[in-house]
Design a protein around this motif. Sequence first.
Motif, PDB file in Angstrom:
ATOM      1  N   ASP A  23       1.015  -1.130   0.028  1.00  0.00           N
ATOM      2  CA  ASP A  23       0.040   0.013  -0.028  1.00  0.00           C
ATOM      3  C   ASP A  23       0.892   1.205  -0.069  1.00  0.00           C
ATOM      4  OD1 ASP A  23      -1.650   2.047   0.435  1.00  0.00           O
ATOM      5  OD2 ASP A  23      -2.570   1.337   2.274  1.00  0.00           O
TER       6      ASP A  23
ATOM      7  N   ASP B  32       0.166   4.279   0.112  1.00  0.00           N
ATOM      8  CA  ASP B  32      -0.290   5.127   1.283  1.00  0.00           C
ATOM      9  C   ASP B  32       0.510   4.953   2.355  1.00  0.00           C
ATOM     10  OD1 ASP B  32      -1.921   6.464  -0.534  1.00  0.00           O
ATOM     11  OD2 ASP B  32      -3.513   5.468  -0.082  1.00  0.00           O
ATOM     12  N   SER B  33       1.099   3.932   2.715  1.00  0.00           N
ATOM     13  CA  SER B  33       1.724   3.430   4.168  1.00  0.00           C
ATOM     14  C   SER B  33       3.163   4.156   4.360  1.00  0.00           C
ATOM     15  CB  SER B  33       1.817   1.966   4.467  1.00  0.00           C
ATOM     16  OG  SER B  33       2.586   1.750   5.558  1.00  0.00           O
TER      17      SER B  33
ATOM     18  N   GLN C 201       5.640   1.157   4.733  1.00  0.00           N
ATOM     19  CA  GLN C 201       6.026   0.191   3.569  1.00  0.00           C
ATOM     20  C   GLN C 201       6.659   0.876   2.529  1.00  0.00           C
ATOM     21  OE1 GLN C 201       2.394  -1.758   2.297  1.00  0.00           O
ATOM     22  NE2 GLN C 201       1.711  -2.209   4.356  1.00  0.00           N
TER      23      GLN C 201
END
Length: 97
Positions: free
Chosen positions: A63, A65-66, A69
């Motif tokens: 993801d 958006d993380s 990550q």
Amino acid sequence: MASTFQTAVITGATSTLGVACATHLANAGYGLILVDANRPRLHAFADAMTTRTRQAVEVVPMDVDSVAQRRAFIDKLALDESRLGHGPHRGRPWRHA
């Protein structure tokens, strides 16, 4: 025409634009690192690209958006920068967004 790049990173790989970019680049001889949060679609697309283009395809279910990550992924790429050729970070460290 041979490229100085060996591998392209495509985020949003299963989106319409991601599929178009990945297809174009694989047809031009690039290996691919496909990044997307949708694991089933990502793996299905990677299998199709490998079969169709015979290029190396790596999947990264992530993801974007993380922040955590993204940082982990960027750190992994920085350690293996030779796969990406001489891109915009040549001679400079990778920066975290």
